[in-house]
Design a protein around this motif. Sequence first.
Motif, mmCIF file in Angstrom:
data_model
loop_
_atom_site.group_PDB
_atom_site.id
_atom_site.type_symbol
_atom_site.label_atom_id
_atom_site.label_comp_id
_atom_site.label_asym_id
_atom_site.label_seq_id
_atom_site.Cartn_x
_atom_site.Cartn_y
_atom_site.Cartn_z
ATOM 1 N N GLN A 53 0.833 -1.242 -0.029
ATOM 2 C CA GLN A 53 -0.027 -0.234 0.009
ATOM 3 C C GLN A 53 0.872 1.086 0.007
ATOM 4 O OE1 GLN A 53 -2.520 -0.794 3.549
ATOM 5 N NE2 GLN A 53 -4.677 -1.022 2.107
ATOM 6 N N GLU A 54 1.842 1.323 0.650
ATOM 7 C CA GLU A 54 2.665 2.426 0.891
ATOM 8 C C GLU A 54 3.416 2.789 -0.470
ATOM 9 O OE1 GLU A 54 5.698 2.198 3.968
ATOM 10 O OE2 GLU A 54 4.097 1.500 5.356
ATOM 11 N N LEU A 55 4.000 1.768 -1.301
ATOM 12 C CA LEU A 55 4.514 2.061 -2.624
ATOM 13 C C LEU A 55 3.483 2.108 -3.619
ATOM 14 C CD1 LEU A 55 7.140 -0.799 -2.504
ATOM 15 C CD2 LEU A 55 7.474 1.623 -2.077
ATOM 16 N N PHE A 56 2.208 1.415 -3.687
ATOM 17 C CA PHE A 56 1.514 1.423 -4.861
ATOM 18 C C PHE A 56 0.203 2.394 -4.662
ATOM 19 C CE2 PHE A 56 4.080 -2.194 -5.387
ATOM 20 C CZ PHE A 56 4.760 -1.952 -6.315
ATOM 21 N N GLN A 57 -0.340 2.645 -3.520
ATOM 22 C CA GLN A 57 -1.715 3.149 -3.442
ATOM 23 C C GLN A 57 -1.432 4.636 -3.469
ATOM 24 O OE1 GLN A 57 -3.246 2.627 0.306
ATOM 25 N NE2 GLN A 57 -5.413 3.336 -0.086
ATOM 26 N N ALA A 58 -2.340 5.156 -4.509
ATOM 27 C CA ALA A 58 -2.708 6.410 -4.630
ATOM 28 C C ALA A 58 -4.142 7.214 -4.693
ATOM 29 C CB ALA A 58 -2.062 6.925 -6.103
ATOM 30 N N GLN A 59 -4.457 8.027 -5.114
ATOM 31 C CA GLN A 59 -5.940 8.625 -5.040
ATOM 32 C C GLN A 59 -6.112 9.342 -6.661
ATOM 33 O OE1 GLN A 59 -6.787 11.111 -1.687
ATOM 34 N NE2 GLN A 59 -7.239 9.229 -0.360
ATOM 35 N N PHE A 95 -6.833 3.879 -4.998
ATOM 36 C CA PHE A 95 -6.721 2.709 -6.178
ATOM 37 C C PHE A 95 -5.373 2.309 -5.877
ATOM 38 C CE2 PHE A 95 -4.800 6.353 -8.305
ATOM 39 C CZ PHE A 95 -3.722 5.973 -9.029
ATOM 40 N N LEU A 96 -4.964 1.294 -6.202
ATOM 41 C CA LEU A 96 -3.732 0.226 -6.272
ATOM 42 C C LEU A 96 -3.307 0.176 -7.603
ATOM 43 C CD1 LEU A 96 -4.160 -2.363 -3.330
ATOM 44 C CD2 LEU A 96 -2.911 -0.406 -3.201
ATOM 45 N N CYS A 97 -1.990 0.529 -7.877
ATOM 46 C CA CYS A 97 -1.476 0.516 -9.278
ATOM 47 C C CYS A 97 -0.246 -0.353 -9.018
ATOM 48 C CB CYS A 97 -0.786 1.643 -9.578
ATOM 49 S SG CYS A 97 -0.225 1.782 -11.304
ATOM 50 N N ILE A 98 -0.602 -1.699 -9.464
ATOM 51 C CA ILE A 98 0.710 -2.844 -9.377
ATOM 52 C C ILE A 98 0.072 -3.800 -10.533
ATOM 53 C CG2 ILE A 98 -0.745 -4.236 -7.472
ATOM 54 C CD1 ILE A 98 2.007 -4.955 -6.671
#
Length: 61
Positions: free
Chosen positions: A22-28, A48-51
């Motif tokens: 979440q720290e690396l790939f979560q954004a808004q 959203f999560l971008c992975i």
Amino acid sequence: PLLEDENVPEGSSLPAAGSFVQELFQAQYRSSLTCPHCQKQSNTFDPFLCISLPIPVAHTR
């Protein structure tokens, strides 16, 4: 991720991080609408999560 100089309405901060993923790939996503009559602005924040991970192909013989 939000930029420091953006105005963020109260209660719309990112949720507490639960993992390094979440720290690396979560954004808004930030959506902003402005009423053409009264000029009131509405902001919506959608997390959203971008992975993207490859799915290994099973090797059978």
